[in-house]
Design a protein around this motif. Structure first.
Motif, PDB file in Angstrom:
ATOM      1  N   UNK A 127       0.823  -1.202   0.000  1.00 59.14           N
ATOM      2  CA  UNK A 127       0.000   0.000   0.000  1.00 59.14           C
ATOM      3  C   UNK A 127       0.865   1.262   0.000  1.00 59.14           C
ATOM      4  N   UNK A 128       1.826   1.346   0.912  1.00 65.03           N
ATOM      5  CA  UNK A 128       2.661   2.543   1.013  1.00 65.03           C
ATOM      6  C   UNK A 128       4.103   2.184   1.335  1.00 65.03           C
ATOM      7  N   UNK A 129       4.821   1.576   0.417  1.00 65.58           N
ATOM      8  CA  UNK A 129       6.220   1.266   0.738  1.00 65.58           C
ATOM      9  C   UNK A 129       7.073   2.528   0.696  1.00 65.58           C
ATOM     10  N   UNK A 130       8.027   2.590   1.579  1.00 68.54           N
ATOM     11  CA  UNK A 130       8.968   3.707   1.588  1.00 68.54           C
ATOM     12  C   UNK A 130      10.347   3.223   1.214  1.00 68.54           C
ATOM     13  N   UNK A 131      11.145   4.079   0.670  1.00 67.13           N
ATOM     14  CA  UNK A 131      12.495   3.724   0.258  1.00 67.13           C
ATOM     15  C   UNK A 131      13.514   4.106   1.312  1.00 67.13           C
ATOM     16  N   UNK A 161      10.269   8.492   0.284  1.00 69.48           N
ATOM     17  CA  UNK A 161      10.023   8.393  -1.153  1.00 69.48           C
ATOM     18  C   UNK A 161       9.783   6.939  -1.516  1.00 69.48           C
ATOM     19  N   UNK A 162       8.834   6.712  -2.392  1.00 71.18           N
ATOM     20  CA  UNK A 162       8.548   5.350  -2.833  1.00 71.18           C
ATOM     21  C   UNK A 162       9.733   4.816  -3.628  1.00 71.18           C
TER      22      UNK A 162
END
Length: 157
Positions: A121-125, A130-131
Motif C-alpha cells: 500500500x505505502x512502501x517507503x524507500x 520516497x517510494x
C-alpha cells in the motif's frame, strides 16, 4: 596468486556448486492460503529456522509470538498466538502459506508478508519517505521460509 588463477578457482567453485532453485514470490501459487510445494528444492533446516525466528534483522517471529521451546528468548511478544503445538493445528502447506503471507489465510492479520515483492500500500524507500523505484525484495528468502516451516513442524503438543 595471479588474477587469472583466482578467476579460474572462483569459476570452478561456482560451476561445482549446484544452483539453488527458488520459486519467485510473484510465482507462488496459493490455494486457500496454502502453498503446497516447497519454495526451494532444498529441505528446510529447523536449526536455521530458529535463527530466522529469533533474529531481529530476519523474521523476528518471537517479537510477537511466544514459544515455550525457546525459553531463553529475550522480550518474547504476546500480541500474536503462541506457537506451541502449531504443527498439530496446521499442515506443512498451511504453515508455509502463513509464514510466506499470512494475509492469504487471515485477511486482517497484522503479521508481515515475509515472501512478497509487490502490491504494497505505502512502501517507503529506506526511510526517505520516497517510494522505491521497482519492486521491493522479500523480507525472507524462500529457503528461510522453508527453514522456519521445518522448525514449526517440530512444535507439537
Amino acid at each position: 596468486m595471479t588474477r587469472q588463477l583466482c578467476l579460474a578457482a572462483a569459476m570452478s567453485v561456482t560451476l561445482a556448486t549446484p544452483a539453488l532453485t527458488e520459486t519467485a514470490p510473484t510465482d507462488v501459487a496459493y490455494t486457500e492460503g496454502k502453498i503446497e510445494t516447497s519454495l526451494t528444492a532444498t529441505p528446510g533446516d529447523p536449526a536455521n529456522g530458529i535463527t530466522v525466528m529469533t533474529t531481529a534483522a530476519l523474521g523476528n517471529c518471537v517479537a510477537c509470538h511466544t514459544i515455550a521451546a525457546l525459553p531463553d528468548v529475550q522480550f518474547p511478544g504476546d500480541i500474536a498466538p503462541p506457537l506451541d503445538g502449531v504443527a498439530d493445528r496446521w499442515s506443512e502447506a498451511e504453515l508455509r502459506g502463513i509464514v510466506a503471507n499470512a494475509k492469504m489465510t487471515f485477511e486482517g492479520s497484522f503479521m508481515p508478508a515475509f515472501y512478497k515483492t509487490e502490491g504494497f500500500i505505502r512502501p517507503g524507500g529506506g526511510y526517505t519517505g520516497k517510494a522505491p523505484a521497482g519492486d521491493l525484495p522479500p523480507i525472507l528468502t524462500g529457503q528461510q521460509i522453508e527453514d522456519v516451516v521445518a522448525y514449526l513442524l517440530t512444535l507439537k503438543e
